[in-house]
Design a protein around this motif. Structure first.
Motif, PDB file in Angstrom:
ATOM      1  N   ILE A   1       0.523  -0.884   0.312  1.00  0.00           N
ATOM      2  CA  ILE A   1      -0.246   0.254   0.339  1.00  0.00           C
ATOM      3  C   ILE A   1       1.300   1.340   0.059  1.00  0.00           C
ATOM      4  CG2 ILE A   1      -1.849   1.183   1.411  1.00  0.00           C
ATOM      5  CD1 ILE A   1      -2.402  -1.423   2.368  1.00  0.00           C
ATOM      6  N   ALA A   2       1.842   1.108   0.876  1.00  0.00           N
ATOM      7  CA  ALA A   2       2.815   2.468   0.943  1.00  0.00           C
ATOM      8  C   ALA A   2       3.128   2.784  -0.288  1.00  0.00           C
ATOM      9  CB  ALA A   2       3.822   2.645   2.087  1.00  0.00           C
ATOM     10  N   ASP A   3       3.725   1.120  -1.084  1.00  0.00           N
ATOM     11  CA  ASP A   3       4.380   1.760  -2.430  1.00  0.00           C
ATOM     12  C   ASP A   3       3.933   2.269  -3.326  1.00  0.00           C
ATOM     13  OD1 ASP A   3       6.784   1.626  -0.846  1.00  0.00           O
ATOM     14  OD2 ASP A   3       7.361  -1.235  -1.392  1.00  0.00           O
ATOM     15  N   GLY A   4       2.581   1.905  -3.649  1.00  0.00           N
ATOM     16  CA  GLY A   4       1.864   2.433  -4.162  1.00  0.00           C
ATOM     17  C   GLY A   4       0.888   0.740  -5.645  1.00  0.00           C
ATOM     18  N   ALA A   5       1.548  -0.769  -4.863  1.00  0.00           N
ATOM     19  CA  ALA A   5       1.248  -1.540  -5.734  1.00  0.00           C
ATOM     20  C   ALA A   5      -0.512  -2.584  -5.197  1.00  0.00           C
ATOM     21  CB  ALA A   5       1.927  -2.475  -5.109  1.00  0.00           C
ATOM     22  N   PHE A   6      -0.686  -1.532  -4.198  1.00  0.00           N
ATOM     23  CA  PHE A   6      -2.338  -1.127  -4.440  1.00  0.00           C
ATOM     24  C   PHE A   6      -2.840  -0.065  -3.845  1.00  0.00           C
ATOM     25  CE2 PHE A   6      -0.805  -5.174  -2.090  1.00  0.00           C
ATOM     26  CZ  PHE A   6      -1.200  -6.596  -2.879  1.00  0.00           C
ATOM     27  N   ALA A   7      -3.681   0.695  -4.533  1.00  0.00           N
ATOM     28  CA  ALA A   7      -3.658   2.104  -5.101  1.00  0.00           C
ATOM     29  C   ALA A   7      -5.145   2.135  -3.948  1.00  0.00           C
ATOM     30  CB  ALA A   7      -4.067   2.500  -6.257  1.00  0.00           C
ATOM     31  N   ALA A   8      -5.540   3.179  -3.676  1.00  0.00           N
ATOM     32  CA  ALA A   8      -6.661   3.965  -2.748  1.00  0.00           C
ATOM     33  C   ALA A   8      -7.852   3.138  -3.013  1.00  0.00           C
ATOM     34  CB  ALA A   8      -6.778   5.328  -1.906  1.00  0.00           C
ATOM     35  N   GLY A   9      -8.444   2.341  -2.827  1.00  0.00           N
ATOM     36  CA  GLY A   9     -10.245   1.953  -3.393  1.00  0.00           C
ATOM     37  C   GLY A   9     -10.004   1.520  -4.534  1.00  0.00           C
ATOM     38  N   GLU A  10      -8.655   0.492  -4.388  1.00  0.00           N
ATOM     39  CA  GLU A  10      -8.262  -0.706  -5.325  1.00  0.00           C
ATOM     40  C   GLU A  10      -8.295  -1.821  -4.069  1.00  0.00           C
ATOM     41  OE1 GLU A  10      -4.052  -3.651  -7.314  1.00  0.00           O
ATOM     42  OE2 GLU A  10      -4.743  -0.888  -6.539  1.00  0.00           O
ATOM     43  N   ARG A  11      -9.610  -3.434  -4.848  1.00  0.00           N
ATOM     44  CA  ARG A  11      -9.478  -4.288  -3.954  1.00  0.00           C
ATOM     45  C   ARG A  11      -8.364  -5.588  -4.416  1.00  0.00           C
ATOM     46  NH1 ARG A  11     -11.584  -9.886  -5.889  1.00  0.00           N
ATOM     47  NH2 ARG A  11     -12.815 -10.420  -4.551  1.00  0.00           N
ATOM     48  N   LEU A  12      -8.103  -5.898  -2.870  1.00  0.00           N
ATOM     49  CA  LEU A  12      -6.925  -6.770  -2.916  1.00  0.00           C
ATOM     50  C   LEU A  12      -7.163  -7.781  -3.166  1.00  0.00           C
ATOM     51  CD1 LEU A  12      -5.370  -5.975   0.805  1.00  0.00           C
ATOM     52  CD2 LEU A  12      -4.216  -4.655  -1.087  1.00  0.00           C
ATOM     53  N   PRO A  13      -5.928  -8.788  -3.759  1.00  0.00           N
ATOM     54  CA  PRO A  13      -6.361  -9.778  -4.024  1.00  0.00           C
ATOM     55  C   PRO A  13      -7.168 -10.818  -3.222  1.00  0.00           C
ATOM     56  CG  PRO A  13      -4.164  -9.365  -4.777  1.00  0.00           C
ATOM     57  CD  PRO A  13      -4.838  -8.282  -3.940  1.00  0.00           C
ATOM     58  N   GLY A  14      -7.655 -11.609  -3.735  1.00  0.00           N
ATOM     59  CA  GLY A  14      -8.996 -12.322  -2.946  1.00  0.00           C
ATOM     60  C   GLY A  14      -7.759 -12.833  -2.227  1.00  0.00           C
ATOM     61  N   GLU A  15      -8.138 -13.913  -0.222  1.00  0.00           N
ATOM     62  CA  GLU A  15      -7.870 -14.942   0.405  1.00  0.00           C
ATOM     63  C   GLU A  15      -6.768 -16.208   0.360  1.00  0.00           C
ATOM     64  OE1 GLU A  15     -10.469 -16.105   3.467  1.00  0.00           O
ATOM     65  OE2 GLU A  15     -10.299 -14.192   4.090  1.00  0.00           O
ATOM     66  N   ASN A  16      -7.263 -16.380  -0.500  1.00  0.00           N
ATOM     67  CA  ASN A  16      -6.530 -18.108  -1.323  1.00  0.00           C
ATOM     68  C   ASN A  16      -5.092 -16.694  -2.063  1.00  0.00           C
ATOM     69  OD1 ASN A  16      -8.088 -19.747  -0.433  1.00  0.00           O
ATOM     70  ND2 ASN A  16      -9.384 -19.640  -2.669  1.00  0.00           N
ATOM     71  N   GLU A  17      -5.387 -16.610  -2.721  1.00  0.00           N
ATOM     72  CA  GLU A  17      -4.065 -15.449  -3.939  1.00  0.00           C
ATOM     73  C   GLU A  17      -3.785 -14.700  -2.836  1.00  0.00           C
ATOM     74  OE1 GLU A  17      -2.864 -12.266  -7.756  1.00  0.00           O
ATOM     75  OE2 GLU A  17      -4.801 -12.456  -6.954  1.00  0.00           O
ATOM     76  N   ILE A  18      -3.626 -14.873  -2.193  1.00  0.00           N
ATOM     77  CA  ILE A  18      -2.489 -14.085  -0.889  1.00  0.00           C
ATOM     78  C   ILE A  18      -1.596 -15.358  -0.444  1.00  0.00           C
ATOM     79  CG2 ILE A  18      -2.146 -12.704   1.159  1.00  0.00           C
ATOM     80  CD1 ILE A  18      -4.603 -11.382   0.471  1.00  0.00           C
ATOM     81  N   ALA A  19      -2.458 -15.890  -0.013  1.00  0.00           N
ATOM     82  CA  ALA A  19      -2.058 -18.001   0.826  1.00  0.00           C
ATOM     83  C   ALA A  19      -1.433 -18.326  -0.081  1.00  0.00           C
ATOM     84  CB  ALA A  19      -3.100 -18.389   1.540  1.00  0.00           C
ATOM     85  N   GLU A  20      -1.196 -18.299  -1.148  1.00  0.00           N
ATOM     86  CA  GLU A  20      -0.623 -18.595  -2.054  1.00  0.00           C
ATOM     87  C   GLU A  20       0.765 -17.720  -2.412  1.00  0.00           C
ATOM     88  OE1 GLU A  20      -2.390 -19.597  -6.225  1.00  0.00           O
ATOM     89  OE2 GLU A  20      -3.471 -21.122  -5.036  1.00  0.00           O
ATOM     90  N   THR A  21       0.658 -16.807  -2.211  1.00  0.00           N
ATOM     91  CA  THR A  21       1.884 -15.587  -2.547  1.00  0.00           C
ATOM     92  C   THR A  21       2.467 -15.587  -1.386  1.00  0.00           C
ATOM     93  OG1 THR A  21       0.631 -13.785  -3.136  1.00  0.00           O
ATOM     94  CG2 THR A  21       2.341 -13.166  -2.513  1.00  0.00           C
ATOM     95  N   TYR A  22       1.840 -15.510  -0.060  1.00  0.00           N
ATOM     96  CA  TYR A  22       2.925 -15.864   1.184  1.00  0.00           C
ATOM     97  C   TYR A  22       2.747 -17.233   1.566  1.00  0.00           C
ATOM     98  CZ  TYR A  22       2.593 -10.550   1.289  1.00  0.00           C
ATOM     99  OH  TYR A  22       2.604  -8.982   1.084  1.00  0.00           O
ATOM    100  N   ARG A  23       2.047 -17.716   0.848  1.00  0.00           N
ATOM    101  CA  ARG A  23       2.728 -19.429   1.514  1.00  0.00           C
ATOM    102  C   ARG A  23       2.345 -19.822   2.985  1.00  0.00           C
ATOM    103  NH1 ARG A  23       8.448 -21.357  -1.256  1.00  0.00           N
ATOM    104  NH2 ARG A  23       8.149 -20.539  -3.461  1.00  0.00           N
ATOM    105  N   VAL A  24       1.297 -19.368   3.142  1.00  0.00           N
ATOM    106  CA  VAL A  24       0.579 -19.306   4.594  1.00  0.00           C
ATOM    107  C   VAL A  24      -1.099 -19.858   3.989  1.00  0.00           C
ATOM    108  CG1 VAL A  24       2.196 -17.815   5.881  1.00  0.00           C
ATOM    109  CG2 VAL A  24      -0.387 -17.112   4.644  1.00  0.00           C
ATOM    110  N   ASN A  25      -1.848 -20.546   4.896  1.00  0.00           N
ATOM    111  CA  ASN A  25      -3.168 -20.672   5.047  1.00  0.00           C
ATOM    112  C   ASN A  25      -4.014 -19.800   5.038  1.00  0.00           C
ATOM    113  OD1 ASN A  25      -3.669 -20.118   8.137  1.00  0.00           O
ATOM    114  ND2 ASN A  25      -2.451 -22.079   8.390  1.00  0.00           N
TER     115      ASN A  25
END
Length: 242
Positions: free
Chosen positions: A24-48
């Protein structure tokens, strides 16, 4: 290297939260933008998904993201600079910041004026009033919810007019009032109750800024008095010395 191998001693959910916050701070996720879904975030960070949910809940509590039921999690926009002045107009303030203002009627009732409401509105105690509950938004994000009282004799059908106009300024114009000003403003801090938290899409226990104000016409006659609860993490009040 997996999240499990990184930053020894730091909880996984905190690592996920910190990673999203950096995005968010770097601008990869802009204000008002929808974040990736939980499954996608979980895969990105290799967590549940449980870890992801806790990370997102923490970011939401800090006012960095907002979960919309059935839609997803969105990056919160920067706070709206909200000037407090003699002529305070929600639509103008929000529009000047490049956002789309909106208003929704969420409730209406008739009641008799208490001694305090009668004093503020220049009426007799027990005079009939119209009470409106209104939600104000900017780019679909709830900013504030207000309880507004009008004298029923001067403003018949005020609730129906507001429901159609979706603006307090246009409502007053409907009754022939083209100019009005703020006669008094009092600001206190509070905690959102269950009802306001749901309306403002806030977590329980989040702070609100409570503004009690009365507006008058060009002759100084009271028009309305209201109590507005602002989501504290979405606005910053600017006191203009004019």
């Amino acid at each position: 290297m997996t999240m499990q191998d990184a930053a020894s001693g730091v909880a996984l959910w905190r690592q996920v939260a910190d990673g999203i916050e950096r995005g968010i701070a770097d601008g990869a996720f802009a204000a008002g933008e929808r974040l990736p879904g939980e499954n996608e975030i979980a895969e990105t960070y290799r967590v549940n998904r449980h870890t992801v949910r806790r990370a997102l809940a923490t970011l939401a509590e800090r006012g960095l993201v907002r979960a919309e039921r059935g839609s997803g999690t969105y990056v919160e926009a920067q706070r709206i600079a909200y000037p407090l002045r003699a002529r305070t107009r929600f639509s103008e303030i929000v529009g000047a910041g490049g956002r789309e203002p909106d208003g929704r009627l969420i409730g209406a009732s008739e009641e008799l004026a208490s001694r305090e409401l009668a004093r503020l509105l220049g009426l007799k105690t027990g005079a009939p009033l119209v009470r409106i509950e209104a939600l104000r938004l900017a780019d679909r994000t709830p900013i504030c919810v207000g309880s507004i009282w009008f004298g029923a004799e001067r403003f018949p059908d005020a609730a129906r007019v507001y429901e159609r106009m979706r603006s307090m300024t246009r409502l007053l114009a409907h009754y022939g009032i083209r100019d009005f000003r703020r006669a008094s403003t009092r600001i206190t801090a509070g905690i959102a109750d269950a009802t306001d938290a749901a309306r403002l899409d806030l977590a329980l226990g989040r702070p609100v800024l409570v503004v009690d104000s009365t507006d008058v016409d060009a002759e100084g006659m009271p028009l309305l008095t209201k109590r507005t609860r602002f989501a504290a993490e979405r606005v910053e009040f600017v006191v203009e010395n004019t």
